[in-house]
Motif scaffolding. Structure first.
Motif, PDB file in Angstrom:
ATOM      1  N   LYS A 107       0.780  -0.863  -0.050  1.00  0.00           N
ATOM      2  CA  LYS A 107      -0.048   0.272  -0.318  1.00  0.00           C
ATOM      3  C   LYS A 107       0.579   1.322   0.202  1.00  0.00           C
ATOM      4  O   LYS A 107       1.501   1.580   0.540  1.00  0.00           O
ATOM      5  N   ASP A 108      -0.097   1.951  -0.575  1.00  0.00           N
ATOM      6  CA  ASP A 108       1.393   3.996  -0.432  1.00  0.00           C
ATOM      7  C   ASP A 108      -0.155   4.166   1.262  1.00  0.00           C
ATOM      8  O   ASP A 108      -0.838   4.448   1.142  1.00  0.00           O
ATOM      9  N   PRO A 109       1.165   4.983   2.039  1.00  0.00           N
ATOM     10  CA  PRO A 109       1.169   5.048   2.830  1.00  0.00           C
ATOM     11  C   PRO A 109      -0.724   6.167   3.005  1.00  0.00           C
ATOM     12  O   PRO A 109      -1.225   5.767   4.068  1.00  0.00           O
ATOM     13  N   ALA A 110      -0.452   6.672   2.134  1.00  0.00           N
ATOM     14  CA  ALA A 110      -1.886   7.503   2.075  1.00  0.00           C
ATOM     15  C   ALA A 110      -2.986   6.545   1.893  1.00  0.00           C
ATOM     16  O   ALA A 110      -4.176   6.687   2.379  1.00  0.00           O
ATOM     17  N   GLN A 111      -3.271   5.341   1.599  1.00  0.00           N
ATOM     18  CA  GLN A 111      -3.819   4.185   1.904  1.00  0.00           C
ATOM     19  C   GLN A 111      -4.155   3.803   3.303  1.00  0.00           C
ATOM     20  O   GLN A 111      -5.183   2.830   3.163  1.00  0.00           O
ATOM     21  N   PHE A 112      -3.268   3.794   4.323  1.00  0.00           N
ATOM     22  CA  PHE A 112      -3.063   3.175   5.189  1.00  0.00           C
ATOM     23  C   PHE A 112      -4.275   3.574   6.057  1.00  0.00           C
ATOM     24  O   PHE A 112      -4.672   5.000   6.225  1.00  0.00           O
ATOM     25  N   ARG A 113      -5.050   2.805   6.640  1.00  0.00           N
ATOM     26  CA  ARG A 113      -6.244   3.137   7.610  1.00  0.00           C
ATOM     27  C   ARG A 113      -5.623   2.407   9.112  1.00  0.00           C
ATOM     28  O   ARG A 113      -6.723   2.268   9.851  1.00  0.00           O
ATOM     29  N   ILE A 114      -4.395   1.210   9.398  1.00  0.00           N
ATOM     30  CA  ILE A 114      -4.532   0.575  10.406  1.00  0.00           C
ATOM     31  C   ILE A 114      -3.409   1.718  10.700  1.00  0.00           C
ATOM     32  O   ILE A 114      -3.110   1.626  11.839  1.00  0.00           O
ATOM     33  N   ILE A 115      -2.354   0.813   9.852  1.00  0.00           N
ATOM     34  CA  ILE A 115      -0.936   2.198  10.474  1.00  0.00           C
ATOM     35  C   ILE A 115      -1.165   3.430  10.410  1.00  0.00           C
ATOM     36  O   ILE A 115      -1.534   3.641   9.827  1.00  0.00           O
ATOM     37  N   GLY A 116      -0.293   4.037  11.786  1.00  0.00           N
ATOM     38  CA  GLY A 116      -0.754   5.618  12.052  1.00  0.00           C
ATOM     39  C   GLY A 116      -1.612   5.753  12.382  1.00  0.00           C
ATOM     40  O   GLY A 116      -1.993   6.864  13.133  1.00  0.00           O
ATOM     41  N   GLN A 117      -2.534   4.690  12.997  1.00  0.00           N
ATOM     42  CA  GLN A 117      -3.866   5.073  13.951  1.00  0.00           C
ATOM     43  C   GLN A 117      -3.444   4.440  15.482  1.00  0.00           C
ATOM     44  O   GLN A 117      -2.752   3.607  15.841  1.00  0.00           O
ATOM     45  N   SER A 118      -4.127   5.171  16.662  1.00  0.00           N
ATOM     46  CA  SER A 118      -3.659   4.621  17.880  1.00  0.00           C
ATOM     47  C   SER A 118      -4.315   4.362  18.214  1.00  0.00           C
ATOM     48  O   SER A 118      -5.283   3.973  17.692  1.00  0.00           O
ATOM     49  N   ILE A 119      -3.474   3.284  18.349  1.00  0.00           N
ATOM     50  CA  ILE A 119      -4.455   1.632  19.308  1.00  0.00           C
ATOM     51  C   ILE A 119      -3.553   1.045  20.262  1.00  0.00           C
ATOM     52  O   ILE A 119      -2.875   0.985  20.419  1.00  0.00           O
ATOM     53  N   PRO A 120      -4.687   1.018  20.894  1.00  0.00           N
ATOM     54  CA  PRO A 120      -4.145   0.333  22.665  1.00  0.00           C
ATOM     55  C   PRO A 120      -3.569  -0.908  22.227  1.00  0.00           C
ATOM     56  O   PRO A 120      -3.893  -1.730  21.762  1.00  0.00           O
ATOM     57  N   GLY A 121      -2.878  -0.749  23.640  1.00  0.00           N
ATOM     58  CA  GLY A 121      -1.809  -2.573  22.973  1.00  0.00           C
ATOM     59  C   GLY A 121      -3.161  -3.323  23.581  1.00  0.00           C
ATOM     60  O   GLY A 121      -3.818  -4.159  24.499  1.00  0.00           O
ATOM     61  N   VAL A 122      -2.568  -4.949  23.007  1.00  0.00           N
ATOM     62  CA  VAL A 122      -3.557  -6.269  22.788  1.00  0.00           C
ATOM     63  C   VAL A 122      -3.859  -6.794  24.174  1.00  0.00           C
ATOM     64  O   VAL A 122      -4.486  -7.301  24.614  1.00  0.00           O
ATOM     65  N   ASP A 123      -2.711  -5.973  25.079  1.00  0.00           N
ATOM     66  CA  ASP A 123      -2.749  -7.261  26.492  1.00  0.00           C
ATOM     67  C   ASP A 123      -3.872  -5.863  27.446  1.00  0.00           C
ATOM     68  O   ASP A 123      -3.807  -6.768  28.472  1.00  0.00           O
ATOM     69  N   THR A 124      -3.955  -4.776  26.919  1.00  0.00           N
ATOM     70  CA  THR A 124      -4.308  -4.185  28.449  1.00  0.00           C
ATOM     71  C   THR A 124      -5.615  -4.385  29.220  1.00  0.00           C
ATOM     72  O   THR A 124      -5.820  -4.494  29.990  1.00  0.00           O
ATOM     73  N   PRO A 125      -6.770  -4.641  28.254  1.00  0.00           N
ATOM     74  CA  PRO A 125      -7.248  -4.991  29.090  1.00  0.00           C
ATOM     75  C   PRO A 125      -7.527  -6.379  30.319  1.00  0.00           C
ATOM     76  O   PRO A 125      -7.442  -6.394  30.855  1.00  0.00           O
ATOM     77  N   ALA A 126      -6.351  -7.152  29.110  1.00  0.00           N
ATOM     78  CA  ALA A 126      -6.055  -8.599  30.246  1.00  0.00           C
ATOM     79  C   ALA A 126      -5.483  -7.885  31.560  1.00  0.00           C
ATOM     80  O   ALA A 126      -5.156  -8.226  32.736  1.00  0.00           O
TER      81      ALA A 126
END
Length: 726
Positions: free
Chosen positions: A181-200
């Motif tokens: 992908k061109d970075p302009a198409q990114f929908r996940i990379i570049g987004q603020s996503i909490p750590g996958v282990d945080t809820p646990a």
């Protein structure tokens, strides 16, 4: 980092899962990303489940740096699914399947940036090819989004789960055919996503090594000599064996290497508490004759004597420093020093091991699993394939868990009770006594200035620890250190003294101390030249150019360095050396480490030798993409807090008769919440591949702090930790 070199034949295999779904297993040799260029294999996997949900493997050790989230984000981006459809599972340790799984040196992002994205893109391509075959349409007419394949012309749609059975029969794509992908198409990379282990983590669910529990498991404590390296002579083993609840008391014969196995006595019980209580009754006679001469006071005397004499060795000598100093309009001189430091991980060292049928299985919070496998194999005489290592989440690493002594110790204990799982857990005293310490150091510096205030020569006589002419682990100083790399006339020298303490890498190793020395002293040089430090740094950086690093180290791009300096000055509204209100001061520092460029400004107030009302501005350049901005912010904030703690909290390790005096956080305190400053972070985007963020933001905050203290008080801080009452 060079781009990874991947083989099409070995790149990807796909197989159907029992009960439906598709497993993509990637096996990709990477020659350019490993020392010496030997072939390694990187394995990442995607499971496509019925219901169009996806499980992505997190292959690297998770020590709080966010790799368990960021690497699957890279795969999911190119796989073209929504993050809400993804679950992440930790893989076990196996470099033949997954490639490098270490966490250290801020290398994870640059090492995995291309391979992880290619893994996702390849899996997507196979699913699209399967849909094209079923519909008998060209691949070019198909698009994907949120795990669904769409045909633009007819409006037909097929989920990845529906395409999975056919995709299992598709030949792997050639790498040349993959279009990322061109970075302009990114929908996940570049987004603020909490750590996958945080809820646990918030819910207190078992994730860490300390949480491992197996049927029939025994708990172990291990007593070793307080003077590191002391040898076992005798102990009241039978007396301790007779205590209530004690199952085994075992003598552990070491190999004399702290990173492998030292002499000790292991006590095993059905509860850790009873084993640790029984330890109080243990009386061991140790031979410490080889360790008793090592002490903090003796180190100081040896360093002072070394600094007044001829250096033992040259690190680098270029130009004609002697003539430059002789012709200088002014020479600035100073001495700087810093202490040993401990890591102080919140989760004590631990490992669980089960030895049976000539093989061993280990559960460990390690930053460097394959190094641990090698050590265990050597200690027990086992082939690598006889050792399985399950990765647990790490409750604080900071470099401590790059060493795997605790893993070897657990394995050695378990080997004496075959068929019984054994969990070894350090207490806090063990944690401080058996660390691999950030080495102390002493520096005698000099800089020559001409009549215009330009730096014409630089000299640093560095005294630290080592043996046989070789610096101890993490005790070296690179020849390419700034400002030496920017100047024509330079002499860097080194003298070594011996210690019995094992040394190791602490977050931003080397740089966490050397930045304090070089940028603190440069602030003195700038003042002597009638300038502020940012002005002096920009002058020395000169025109944009690349300055080659040492060995395999990255080149310094002076234009990128200047970019972050100018950015942080704008952020902080830097006014040079213009006076601030009484007791208020500002300090600046720049440092380049771990391929990251960071400039920082600290502003604070000093009242009655107490520091307060602190604010920190940070500008960093780690390339053209921030994978997870939320995590990036946390990494920088954590680095700043760690660095301030090293300088202000009173951290230091001292020795008497070869033994460490500190045994808990009261003697080696860490930064507290109420001392945390306001921290402002911005990134300068440049046209460079992304690099890591776990370490490079730490080094500049310490010199920026001490330079701010000088601005507020006129007092130069040349020794850590900071003590304004002295």
């Amino acid at each position: 980092m060079k781009s990874a070199v991947l083989s099409r034949r070995n790149f990807i295999t796909a197989s159907l899962l029992a009960g439906g779904g598709l497993l993509f297993d990637f096996s990709m040799p990477i020659a350019a990303a490993v020392p010496g260029g030997q072939a390694q294999h990187l394995g990442a996997f995607i499971r496509v489940l019925p219901g169009n949900r996806f499980v992505i493997g997190g292959k690297n050790a998770e020590i709080g740096q966010g790799a368990k989230t960021s690497l699957p984000m890279m795969i999911a981006e190119e796989f073209d699914v929504d993050w809400s459809q993804v679950s992440v599972e930790q893989t076990h340790a196996d470099q033949t399947l997954f490639g490098a799984q270490s966490a250290g040196g801020s290398r994870t992002t640059p090492r995995e940036w291309l391979p992880m994205r290619q893994a996702g893109a390849a899996a997507r391509a196979m699913l699209v090819a399967a849909a094209a075959q079923k519909w008998n349409v060209p691949v070019d007419g198909l698009t994907t989004a949120a795990g669904v394949i769409n045909e633009r012309k007819s409006g037909r749609a097929m989920t990845y789960a529906e395409a999975a059975p056919s995709a299992a029969q598709i030949s792997p794509p050639g790498l040349a055919t993959l279009k990322l992908k061109d970075p302009a198409q990114f929908r996940i990379i570049g987004q603020s996503i909490p750590g996958v282990d945080t809820p646990a983590i918030v819910a207190g669910k078992p994730l860490f090594g300390i949480d491992v529990s197996l049927p029939g498991m025994l708990h172990a404590v291990l007593e070793t000599c307080s003077a590191v390296g002391g040898r076992f002579i005798a102990a009241n083993l039978d007396e301790v064996r007779a205590l209530p609840g004690i199952m085994h008391v075992l003598k552990i014969e070491g190999d004399g290497e702290a990173e492998s196995l030292l002499d000790g006595v292991a006590i095993l019980s059905k509860s850790w508490w009873s084993a640790n209580q029984a330890r109080e009754a243990l009386k061991v006679q140790w031979d410490t004759s080889a360790q008793e001469s090592f002490s903090t006071s003796r180190y100081a005397d040896q360093a002072a004597a070394a600094l007044t004499g001829e250096a033992h060795a040259e690190i680098v000598s270029k130009g004609d420093a002697e003539s430059a100093f002789a012709a200088a309009a002014r020479v600035v001189e100073a001495r700087y020093e810093y202490p040993f430091l401990a890591h102080g991980t919140l989760e004590p060292q631990n490992a669980t091991a089960l030895f049976r049928d000539g093989a061993i299985e280990i559960w460990a919070p390690t930053q460097n699993p394959e190094a641990g496998r090698a050590l265990v194999g050597r200690a027990l005489g086992l082939a690598p394939e006889k050792i399985r290592i399950n990765l647990t989440r790490v409750g604080g690493g900071f470099g401590r868990r790059l060493m795997n002594d605790y893993m070897v110790q657990a394995a050695a204990i378990a080997a004496q009770v075959p068929g019984v799982p054994v969990k070894l857990l350090y207490n806090r005293q063990d944690e401080f006594r058996r660390d691999f310490f950030r080495p102390a150091g002493w520096h005698r510096l000099a800089a020559a200035l001409d009549t215009s205030g330009r730096v014409t020569a630089w000299r640093d006589h560095f005294v630290t620890f080592g043996r046989g002419g070789k610096p101890a682990r993490a005790a070296d100083m690179p020849a390419s250190i700034v400002p030496a790399s920017l100047l024509e006339n330079v002499v860097l020298e080194q003298s070594l003294i011996e210690t019995n303490l094992p040394t190791g890498w602490l977050r931003a190793p080397g740089s966490n101390a050397l930045a304090f020395v070089t940028q603190g002293f440069l602030d003195e040089v700038a003042q002597a030249a009638g300038k502020d430090l940012p002005t002096l740094m920009i002058e020395m950086l000169g025109t944009p150019r690349l300055i080659e690093g040492e060995g395999r180290g990255p080149a310094l791009a002076t234009g990128r360095a200047r970019g972050v300096i100018e950015k942080v000055l704008a952020m902080a509204h830097w006014g040079g050396r213009e006076p601030l209100p009484p007791g208020r001061g500002r300090g600046f520092a720049f440092y380049f480490s771990h391929a990251g460029y960071f400039a920082e400004v600290v502003e604070l107030t000093v009242t009655d030798a107490q520091i307060g009302d602190m604010e920190v501005w940070v500008a960093g350049d780690v390339g053209n993409q921030i994978v997870n901005p939320l995590n990036a912010l946390h990494q920088v904030q954590g680095s700043v807090i760690d660095g301030l703690g090293q300088a202000l909290a009173g951290q230091k390790i001292t020795q008497v008769d070869g033994a460490v005096e500190q045994t808990n956080f009261d003697g080696h305190p860490f930064q507290r919440i109420d001392a945390t400053p306001r921290i402002h972070v911005e990134f300068v985007r440049t046209d460079n591949d992304p690099t890591g963020l776990g370490e490079p933001a730490l080094p500049p905050v310490i010199p920026a702090l001490v330079n701010a203290i000088h601005s507020a008080t006129g007092k130069r801080v040349r020794s850590l930790p900071v003590d304004l009452s002295a």
